[in-house]
Design a protein around this motif. Structure first.
Motif, PDB file in Angstrom:
ATOM      1  N   ASP A 149       3.597 -14.490  34.908  1.00  0.00           N
ATOM      2  CA  ASP A 149       3.609 -13.032  34.906  1.00  0.00           C
ATOM      3  C   ASP A 149       4.575 -12.473  33.882  1.00  0.00           C
ATOM      4  OD1 ASP A 149       3.188 -12.728  38.515  1.00  0.00           O
ATOM      5  OD2 ASP A 149       1.760 -12.996  36.872  1.00  0.00           O
ATOM      6  N   VAL A 150       5.528 -13.277  33.479  1.00  0.00           N
ATOM      7  CA  VAL A 150       6.531 -12.765  32.550  1.00  0.00           C
ATOM      8  C   VAL A 150       6.017 -12.879  31.121  1.00  0.00           C
ATOM      9  CG1 VAL A 150       8.821 -13.166  31.609  1.00  0.00           C
ATOM     10  CG2 VAL A 150       8.430 -13.394  34.057  1.00  0.00           C
ATOM     11  N   ARG A 151       6.036 -11.772  30.406  1.00  0.00           N
ATOM     12  CA  ARG A 151       5.514 -11.769  29.047  1.00  0.00           C
ATOM     13  C   ARG A 151       6.664 -12.012  28.057  1.00  0.00           C
ATOM     14  NH1 ARG A 151       0.524 -10.351  28.420  1.00  0.00           N
ATOM     15  NH2 ARG A 151       0.764  -9.526  26.303  1.00  0.00           N
ATOM     16  N   ILE A 152       6.630 -13.192  27.475  1.00  0.00           N
ATOM     17  CA  ILE A 152       7.695 -13.574  26.548  1.00  0.00           C
ATOM     18  C   ILE A 152       7.156 -13.591  25.128  1.00  0.00           C
ATOM     19  CG2 ILE A 152       9.270 -15.424  25.862  1.00  0.00           C
ATOM     20  CD1 ILE A 152       9.529 -16.224  28.713  1.00  0.00           C
ATOM     21  N   GLY A 153       7.942 -13.102  24.183  1.00  0.00           N
ATOM     22  CA  GLY A 153       7.558 -13.153  22.776  1.00  0.00           C
ATOM     23  C   GLY A 153       8.485 -14.069  22.007  1.00  0.00           C
ATOM     24  N   VAL A 154       7.927 -14.871  21.129  1.00  0.00           N
ATOM     25  CA  VAL A 154       8.737 -15.749  20.277  1.00  0.00           C
ATOM     26  C   VAL A 154       8.594 -15.286  18.831  1.00  0.00           C
ATOM     27  CG1 VAL A 154       8.983 -18.078  19.355  1.00  0.00           C
ATOM     28  CG2 VAL A 154       8.580 -17.751  21.788  1.00  0.00           C
ATOM     29  N   PHE A 155       9.718 -15.009  18.210  1.00  0.00           N
ATOM     30  CA  PHE A 155       9.685 -14.500  16.833  1.00  0.00           C
ATOM     31  C   PHE A 155      10.467 -15.457  15.953  1.00  0.00           C
ATOM     32  CE2 PHE A 155       7.594 -10.627  17.900  1.00  0.00           C
ATOM     33  CZ  PHE A 155       7.944 -10.396  19.216  1.00  0.00           C
ATOM     34  N   VAL A 156       9.756 -16.195  15.131  1.00  0.00           N
ATOM     35  CA  VAL A 156      10.410 -17.197  14.295  1.00  0.00           C
ATOM     36  C   VAL A 156      10.709 -16.587  12.927  1.00  0.00           C
ATOM     37  CG1 VAL A 156      10.305 -19.542  13.424  1.00  0.00           C
ATOM     38  CG2 VAL A 156       9.029 -18.935  15.473  1.00  0.00           C
ATOM     39  N   CYS A 157      11.921 -16.791  12.460  1.00  0.00           N
ATOM     40  CA  CYS A 157      12.332 -16.196  11.198  1.00  0.00           C
ATOM     41  C   CYS A 157      12.232 -17.217  10.064  1.00  0.00           C
ATOM     42  CB  CYS A 157      13.770 -15.704  11.328  1.00  0.00           C
ATOM     43  SG  CYS A 157      14.224 -14.552  10.043  1.00  0.00           S
ATOM     44  N   GLU A 158      11.777 -16.750   8.922  1.00  0.00           N
ATOM     45  CA  GLU A 158      11.789 -17.632   7.755  1.00  0.00           C
ATOM     46  C   GLU A 158      13.148 -17.597   7.067  1.00  0.00           C
ATOM     47  OE1 GLU A 158       8.528 -16.367   5.290  1.00  0.00           O
ATOM     48  OE2 GLU A 158       7.237 -16.231   7.064  1.00  0.00           O
ATOM     49  N   CYS A 159      13.899 -16.529   7.342  1.00  0.00           N
ATOM     50  CA  CYS A 159      15.240 -16.356   6.810  1.00  0.00           C
ATOM     51  C   CYS A 159      15.245 -16.444   5.297  1.00  0.00           C
ATOM     52  CB  CYS A 159      16.185 -17.389   7.424  1.00  0.00           C
ATOM     53  SG  CYS A 159      17.906 -16.875   7.425  1.00  0.00           S
ATOM     54  N   GLY A 160      14.245 -15.812   4.670  1.00  0.00           N
ATOM     55  CA  GLY A 160      14.221 -15.788   3.218  1.00  0.00           C
ATOM     56  C   GLY A 160      14.134 -17.166   2.595  1.00  0.00           C
ATOM     57  N   GLY A 161      13.497 -18.087   3.293  1.00  0.00           N
ATOM     58  CA  GLY A 161      13.354 -19.422   2.740  1.00  0.00           C
ATOM     59  C   GLY A 161      14.351 -20.412   3.296  1.00  0.00           C
ATOM     60  N   LYS A 162      15.442 -19.915   3.914  1.00  0.00           N
ATOM     61  CA  LYS A 162      16.452 -20.851   4.398  1.00  0.00           C
ATOM     62  C   LYS A 162      15.920 -21.685   5.559  1.00  0.00           C
ATOM     63  CE  LYS A 162      19.816 -17.526   4.418  1.00  0.00           C
ATOM     64  NZ  LYS A 162      19.392 -16.507   3.461  1.00  0.00           N
ATOM     65  N   ILE A 163      15.044 -21.077   6.360  1.00  0.00           N
ATOM     66  CA  ILE A 163      14.433 -21.857   7.444  1.00  0.00           C
ATOM     67  C   ILE A 163      13.083 -22.404   6.998  1.00  0.00           C
ATOM     68  CG2 ILE A 163      13.478 -21.736   9.772  1.00  0.00           C
ATOM     69  CD1 ILE A 163      15.591 -19.710  10.495  1.00  0.00           C
ATOM     70  N   SER A 164      12.290 -21.541   6.347  1.00  0.00           N
ATOM     71  CA  SER A 164      10.935 -21.969   5.976  1.00  0.00           C
ATOM     72  C   SER A 164      10.966 -23.040   4.893  1.00  0.00           C
ATOM     73  CB  SER A 164      10.104 -20.762   5.528  1.00  0.00           C
ATOM     74  OG  SER A 164      10.794 -20.028   4.550  1.00  0.00           O
ATOM     75  N   GLY A 165      12.089 -23.158   4.191  1.00  0.00           N
ATOM     76  CA  GLY A 165      12.193 -24.202   3.184  1.00  0.00           C
ATOM     77  C   GLY A 165      12.355 -25.585   3.777  1.00  0.00           C
ATOM     78  N   ALA A 166      12.794 -25.654   5.022  1.00  0.00           N
ATOM     79  CA  ALA A 166      13.034 -26.954   5.637  1.00  0.00           C
ATOM     80  C   ALA A 166      12.109 -27.235   6.820  1.00  0.00           C
ATOM     81  CB  ALA A 166      14.490 -27.053   6.117  1.00  0.00           C
ATOM     82  N   LEU A 167      11.566 -26.177   7.422  1.00  0.00           N
ATOM     83  CA  LEU A 167      10.704 -26.360   8.593  1.00  0.00           C
ATOM     84  C   LEU A 167       9.378 -25.646   8.380  1.00  0.00           C
ATOM     85  CD1 LEU A 167      13.344 -25.535  11.354  1.00  0.00           C
ATOM     86  CD2 LEU A 167      12.547 -27.809  10.728  1.00  0.00           C
ATOM     87  N   ASP A 168       8.343 -26.149   9.030  1.00  0.00           N
ATOM     88  CA  ASP A 168       7.033 -25.519   8.954  1.00  0.00           C
ATOM     89  C   ASP A 168       6.986 -24.406   9.986  1.00  0.00           C
ATOM     90  OD1 ASP A 168       3.598 -26.847   9.071  1.00  0.00           O
ATOM     91  OD2 ASP A 168       4.378 -24.806   8.987  1.00  0.00           O
ATOM     92  N   VAL A 169       7.320 -23.195   9.539  1.00  0.00           N
ATOM     93  CA  VAL A 169       7.456 -22.067  10.464  1.00  0.00           C
ATOM     94  C   VAL A 169       6.125 -21.734  11.131  1.00  0.00           C
ATOM     95  CG1 VAL A 169       7.983 -19.607  10.574  1.00  0.00           C
ATOM     96  CG2 VAL A 169       9.452 -21.125   9.283  1.00  0.00           C
ATOM     97  N   ALA A 170       5.049 -21.807  10.358  1.00  0.00           N
ATOM     98  CA  ALA A 170       3.734 -21.495  10.935  1.00  0.00           C
ATOM     99  C   ALA A 170       3.416 -22.455  12.077  1.00  0.00           C
ATOM    100  CB  ALA A 170       2.668 -21.574   9.856  1.00  0.00           C
ATOM    101  N   ALA A 171       3.787 -23.710  11.904  1.00  0.00           N
ATOM    102  CA  ALA A 171       3.518 -24.697  12.952  1.00  0.00           C
ATOM    103  C   ALA A 171       4.347 -24.395  14.200  1.00  0.00           C
ATOM    104  CB  ALA A 171       3.831 -26.108  12.444  1.00  0.00           C
ATOM    105  N   LEU A 172       5.573 -23.902  13.996  1.00  0.00           N
ATOM    106  CA  LEU A 172       6.416 -23.560  15.144  1.00  0.00           C
ATOM    107  C   LEU A 172       5.806 -22.384  15.903  1.00  0.00           C
ATOM    108  CD1 LEU A 172       9.998 -23.858  13.587  1.00  0.00           C
ATOM    109  CD2 LEU A 172       8.903 -25.421  15.191  1.00  0.00           C
TER     110      LEU A 172
END
Lengths: 514, 229
Positions: A4-27
């Motif tokens: 019943d609890v509606r949770i949202g997950v918002f993954v940040c690319e952080c201008g490449g700092k995260i998306s450069g090392a992890l597959d954000v779309a996959a997360l």
């Protein structure tokens, strides 16, 4: 998980700092498909104005109740998101998990990095889903100040407060005020400032913002602020000053002076009690210093009273009245004197002042009957995180690190921020204080299949919650003893870490895994 | 929406955006040292300078300059790159040993600076101070003194009474200049405002007051405080 609890997950690319090392779309896809959250999305920068606007729009459109922002450090960004989501998502339900410094940076290029990132998000979601609602507590502040002690400091403070338009009562135990004190009060209209001589304070009751002082004259007065200006104490302890200090839960040092209760917590995590000390009661001082201090505490007391009310939405502990046996262990360990007792039947019930409580969890770990629990770190929440970590997406067993906010967790973030590397088969479970942990939780992690459990806390004498780390040590010893019986003790360890030592964090983790 | 041109690209941003925020959101790279998403702009490092092209072209700090309708911005013109290189050269003068400075120098082709000054881990970006004030809300440290003596410190350069050892300053420091050290010494006493208890300090504000053994010494120092009216 409660669907019943509606949770949202918002993954940040952080201008490449995260998306450069992890597959954000996959997360994002993992959160959507495997964690069953109501909404998952990514953005270049969730914290920039454009990202924030989009966040608010999505939360509104999708009726999300709780959000996980998988980005960078909560220490820097949580306040930003709390402000941005003020009135939209209650603070307990805004979670920021540092995928950048705990995952992207330290494990760049590591094949296990993605599984750690997935599990980190899973842990945040599990924690949030299990968290009970905690509305903010509000208390009125009585617009009246009491100054105890009619010497130079007391008279100056009383006069300053009256000048600021605040009703003051000055209490003096001698039959007359001294000449210089009388001078200070002389030219002031008496309706605002009441002087009670030959009077002492017998008892202090009530709660923050609404203290009730029972006087020797039989009168009881209410006060929102109390200023102690009783002058240098007669030794030895106990003496009237030390007794007063005890009533007000103020620490007294070895020489009989009322010491500062130094609270090393964020201003948002604790509230001001409205009790102040000035003058020679605090430390030997000459007249000039006493006057200076008096003005300072008067200003602080005035500001406190003029706030009108106290609002506290930090986590707090509660007592299950059906379980409490009145043993009093919780009150003994509470660093903030937030626990009092009500008598009932043949024993007593512990009562926690929700305003004073900061949610450290020390009472939770010492309670022999599990009557105490903290809203931000219930056993359900911690167990849910353990499960998400140990039964997560890694195909190999993982090492679970219980990291204290003030030491282990801080060091872990800094290790990542400085670009140090360590094994990626680690899962970090953040607690406010290691004193919250219990042997059951440590052993449960091992039972669920963790390769090892490492507890990282503050060094002795440096716990931000007084003795939380000592409780953690006691808890650890118990767990270790039980673990020894099961042959598991090699997989359990407790280490002290300073808050900024990324290198030591890496060292401890690497050593432990060996 | 405000429309402006940045490096020949037309951007549309809501009002209130700074040039740097507009660039970040549109993946236009501008180097920074003292800018932080969670802190108000400070404009100390001057690495983010960009050129506003017009009748009188000038360089502005993109972290602080608000977007205006019709602006023409260049983030990589000759003037901008020359300014950037000068800033990096000055950074090299005091902090060539820092990886972050070396990385900037390598990226922008700056070699030896024309001057070398006393080595400093701290580049005075102010992130620690701003974080302590704006995010943590404690304000235990500040930028003190002026000119060559400018440094991050605590009031009176003594162990801070307000520091809660949260480590946020160490976390935001781009150069690792801040370490939070455990200095638990039972005999250590702060100045007259505080009573005797064990204390921590960060290395920046470490200060050892003259050894005072007891309250009696303080009384002596203050010239026998006890007075009878």
């Amino acid at each position: 998980m409660d669907n019943d609890v509606r949770i949202g997950v918002f993954v940040c690319e952080c201008g490449g700092k995260i998306s450069g090392a992890l597959d954000v779309a996959a997360l994002v896809e993992y959160a959507r498909a495997r964690l069953g959250v109501a909404w998952a999305e990514q953005a270049n920068y969730w914290c920039l104005p454009g990202g924030v606007a989009r966040l608010r729009a999505i939360i509104g459109a999708e009726r999300l109740e709780r959000v996980v922002i998988a980005g960078c450090a909560p220490r820097t960004h949580r306040t930003l998101f709390l402000r941005a989501l003020d009135g939209i998502v209650p603070p307990p339900f805004v979670s920021v998990t540092n995928v950048r410094d705990l995952c992207a940076r330290p494990h760049r290029g590591d094949t296990l990095a993605m599984s750690k990132a997935r599990d980190q998000i899973a842990m945040a979601v599990a924690d949030l889903a299990a968290r009970p609602p905690t509305p903010p507590r509000v208390a009125r502040i009585t617009p009246h100040a009491v100054v105890i002690g009619g010497g130079i400091a007391g008279a100056t403070a009383a006069r300053a407060l009256a000048d600021a338009g605040i009703a003051v009562t000055l209490i003096e135990r001698e039959p007359e005020l001294r000449a210089h004190a009388q001078e200070r009060l002389a030219a002031h209209p008496r309706d605002h400032l009441r002087v009670l001589t030959s009077t002492t304070v017998e008892q202090v009751g009530g709660s923050v913002g609404q203290y009730r002082l029972a006087l020797s004259s039989g009168e009881t007065i209410e006060a929102g602020a109390i200023i102690v200006a009783t002058g240098e104490a007669e030794s030895p302890i106990p003496n009237p000053t030390s007794k007063l200090a005890e009533m007000l839960h103020l620490p007294v040092d070895a020489n009989g002076f009322i010491a500062d209760a130094r609270v090393r917590l964020r201003p948002t995590d604790r509230i001001e009690r409205g009790i102040y000390v000035c003058g020679a009661a605090h430390f030997p001082c000459d007249e000039a210093r006493a006057i200076f201090q008096a003005y300072d505490v008067a200003a602080r007391a005035a500001r406190h009273i003029q706030r009108g009310k106290i609002v506290n939405d930090a986590p707090f502990a509660t007592i299950d009245a059906t379980r409490c046996n009145g043993c009093g262990d919780c009150a003994r360990v509470c660093p903030f004197a937030a626990i009092t007792f009500e008598s009932r039947a043949s024993s007593r019930l512990a009562v926690i002042d929700a305003l004073l409580c900061t949610g450290c969890g020390n009472c939770v770990s010492v309670c022999p009957v599990k009557a105490a629990s903290v809203s931000s770190a219930t056993d359900e929440q911690i167990e849910a995180q353990i499960r998400a970590a140990v039964h997560g997406s890694a195909r190999l067993p993982v090492y679970l690190l219980f990291a204290c906010e003030w030491s282990g967790y801080s060091a872990a973030e800094i290790a990542g921020a400085r670009g140090l590397t360590y094994p990626a088969n680690t899962r970090i479970l953040r607690v406010n204080c290691t004193g919250r942990l219990s042997p059951g939780l440590l052993l449960k992690a091992l039972e669920m299949g963790a390769a090892g459990v490492l507890v990282l806390g503050c060094a002795p004498g440096l716990c931000h919650y007084e003795q939380g780390n000592e409780h953690a040590a006691a808890v650890f010893e118990q767990a270790d003893a039980l673990g020894h019986l099961m042959g598991l003790d090699e997989r359990l360890a407790l280490k002290w870490i300073p808050p900024d030592d990324g290198e030591q964090f890496v060292q401890q983790v690497t050593d432990f895994e060996k | 929406m405000i429309r402006l041109t940045m490096d020949d690209r037309t951007l549309a941003v809501p009002p209130g955006y700074t040039l740097l925020q507009a660039a970040r959101e549109n993946d236009i790279p501008i180097p920074t040292l003292c800018a932080h998403e969670a802190l108000l702009p400070y404009g100390a490092c001057r690495l983010c300078l960009v050129e506003l092209v017009g009748a009188r072209s000038r360089l502005v700090a993109s972290c602080a300059y608000p977007c205006e309708e019709g602006l023409k911005v260049r983030t990589n013109s000759d003037a901008v790159i020359a300014a950037r290189r000068t800033v990096i050269e000055l950074l090299l003068a005091t902090s060539a040993h820092l990886p972050i400075v070396r990385a900037l120098a390598a990226e922008w082709g700056v070699r030896s600076p024309y001057v070398t000054l006393e080595t400093n881990d701290c580049v005075l970006c102010g992130l620690c101070v701003r974080a302590c004030h704006e995010i943590v809300g404690v304000g235990a440290i500040s930028l003190t003194r002026r000119g060559m003596a400018r440094a991050v410190g605590t009031p009176f350069q003594i162990s801070s009474a307000d520091c809660i050892e949260c480590g946020t300053c160490a976390l935001v420091c781009p150069t690792g200049a801040i370490r939070v050290e455990d200095v638990t010494r039972p005999a250590r006493r702060a100045h007259v405002w505080q009573s005797d208890y064990a204390r921590r300090a960060c290395r920046l504000c470490e200060y050892e007051p003259p050894a005072m053994a007891s309250a009696d010494d303080d009384r002596e120092l203050l010239g026998n405080v006890k007075r009878e009216a």
